[in-house]
Design an enzyme around this catalytic site. Structure first.
Site, PDB file in Angstrom:
ATOM      1  N   HIS A  15      -9.731   2.912  -1.287  1.00 32.01           N
ATOM      2  CA  HIS A  15      -8.313   2.593  -1.122  1.00 32.01           C
ATOM      3  C   HIS A  15      -7.828   1.755  -2.306  1.00 32.01           C
ATOM      4  O   HIS A  15      -7.765   0.524  -2.221  1.00 32.01           O
ATOM      5  CB  HIS A  15      -8.148   1.841   0.205  1.00 32.01           C
ATOM      6  N   CYS A  23       0.806  -1.229   0.000  1.00 31.08           N
ATOM      7  CA  CYS A  23       0.000   0.000   0.000  1.00 31.08           C
ATOM      8  C   CYS A  23       0.839   1.280   0.000  1.00 31.08           C
ATOM      9  O   CYS A  23       0.317   2.350  -0.276  1.00 31.08           O
ATOM     10  CB  CYS A  23      -0.939   0.005   1.202  1.00 31.08           C
TER      11      CYS A  23
END
Length: 364
Positions: free
Chosen positions: A319, A83
């Site tokens: 996200h 991420c």
């Protein structure tokens, strides 16, 4: 040492997995961003550095640059730090400029969860340590740091309210490059009663005494974001107005069972070695993969909520893994232009495997 500055930042609208942007491969999501950012400066661009996590593999940076019609001389590079990938791409470009390797880069991240060929995630840690799913890891942080469900729901509701307020004020318009007819984040197609939904939501990872729910967690998403990083003297020569000046960054590793708390140690080291305090940082953008991450980080670092994710974040908008770190910098780039008193800002993110990454910028 050369100074690296951010002179432009854009993103796509963010779509839910298998919905609004489901037919767009990652290079098709990134190409409009690169095309826009490179207008009139292709001669100066050294490379396109792009973060990507869930595929399809290969060099997405190169593929995206070619899809965007950039000169063949711009090679393209792909980074995977889970991420943190999009933020890692930006810090890498900044370090290249500081070290004199080049003077102009496109940097960011992209993710198409909808078109990923991989049915499951990659491993974050070996069996000898244990490799919990991110939801279980979020519950680990909630338990260790005494973060209740009520605390998570309170922050998640605040994030939703902030996102909708920013959307209604048109604050996201300056960030977004439309993808065909898609010109706004998918979540804003319909407003829901989040307070009611939170009250009804059940824990999804730990059934007994669980605190993490679908409404205080992010969704899985598609999207892209990138910035133009330039050497400051070149930026002025080309008549750009630099907005953020890169000061420093720090990346650290912690136990893979507690990734949601990983931004804390990265931020602490970053401000300490730059002779700053938490009070010196006017705005923080910390990725909202889970509400527990923000609650725990705010609690451990003593950051008031009025300086964290002031226009909401991933809990509402989503996200898109490899893009999320770049989204944080893009948000800061546009946010500080509405807040002329800001001096220092930080973008930070935690990743699977227990990686924390933080970047410090000075507002010009």
């Amino acid at each position: 040492m050369n100074k690296a500055v951010i002179v432009e930042a854009k993103r796509t609208p963010i779509g839910r997995k298998s919905k609004m942007l489901q037919d767009y491969q990652p290079e098709r999501l990134m190409a409009p961003i690169l095309s826009y950012l490179s207008k009139d400066i292709t001669h100066y661009i050294e490379d396109a550095i792009i973060g990507n996590v869930v595929g399809p593999g290969g060099n997405i940076g190169r593929l995206s640059a070619l899809e965007a019609g950039l000169p063949l001389s711009i090679p393209g590079m792909t980074i995977d730090r889970q991420c943190s990938a999009g933020l890692e791409a930006i810090r890498t470009a900044c370090y290249y400029i500081q070290g004199g390797a080049g003077s102009c880069y496109l940097a960011g991240g992209v993710e198409s969860a909808s078109t990923s060929p991989f049915p499951t995630r990659a491993r974050f840690a070996p069996d000898s340590i244990g490799d919990p799913d991110m939801g279980i890891a979020a519950e680990n942080v909630a338990k260790k740091y005494h973060i209740t469900r009520e605390m998570q729901d309170e922050y998640a509701l605040l994030s939703h309210e902030r996102s909708w307020d920013a959307f209604n004020k048109g604050h996201f318009n300056s960030e977004i490059i439309a993808i065909d007819e898609h010109d706004k984040d998918e979540v804003f197609n319909q407003r829901r009663d989040m307070s009611r939904m939170m009250n009804r939501a059940k824990a999804i990872f730990v059934k007994e005494n669980g605190t993490v729910t679908t409404t205080n967690s992010c969704a899985i998403n598609d999207g892209a974001s990138a910035v133009v990083v330039m050497e400051e003297k070149l930026a002025h020569k080309l008549h750009y107005k630099p907005v953020l000046r890169f000061i420093d960054s720090y990346v650290t590793g912690i136990h893979p069972h507690f990734p949601a708390i990983s931004p804390v140690s990265a931020i602490q080291e970053l401000i300490t070695r730059n002779d700053l305090t938490i009070k010196d940082i006017d705005l923080f953008e910390i990725n909202e993969a889970f509400a527990v991450k923000i609650v725990a980080c705010a609690q451990e670092l003593h950051i008031p909520y009025d300086r964290i994710n002031v226009s909401g974040g991933a809990l509402t908008i989503g996200h898109p893994y490899g893009a999320s770190g770049a989204l944080l910098v893009t948000r800061l780039f546009h946010e500080v232009q509405r807040r002329p008193t800001c001096k220092y800002v930080i973008a930070a993110i935690g990743s699977g495997g227990g990686i924390g990454l933080a970047t410090l910028f000075e507002v010009i």
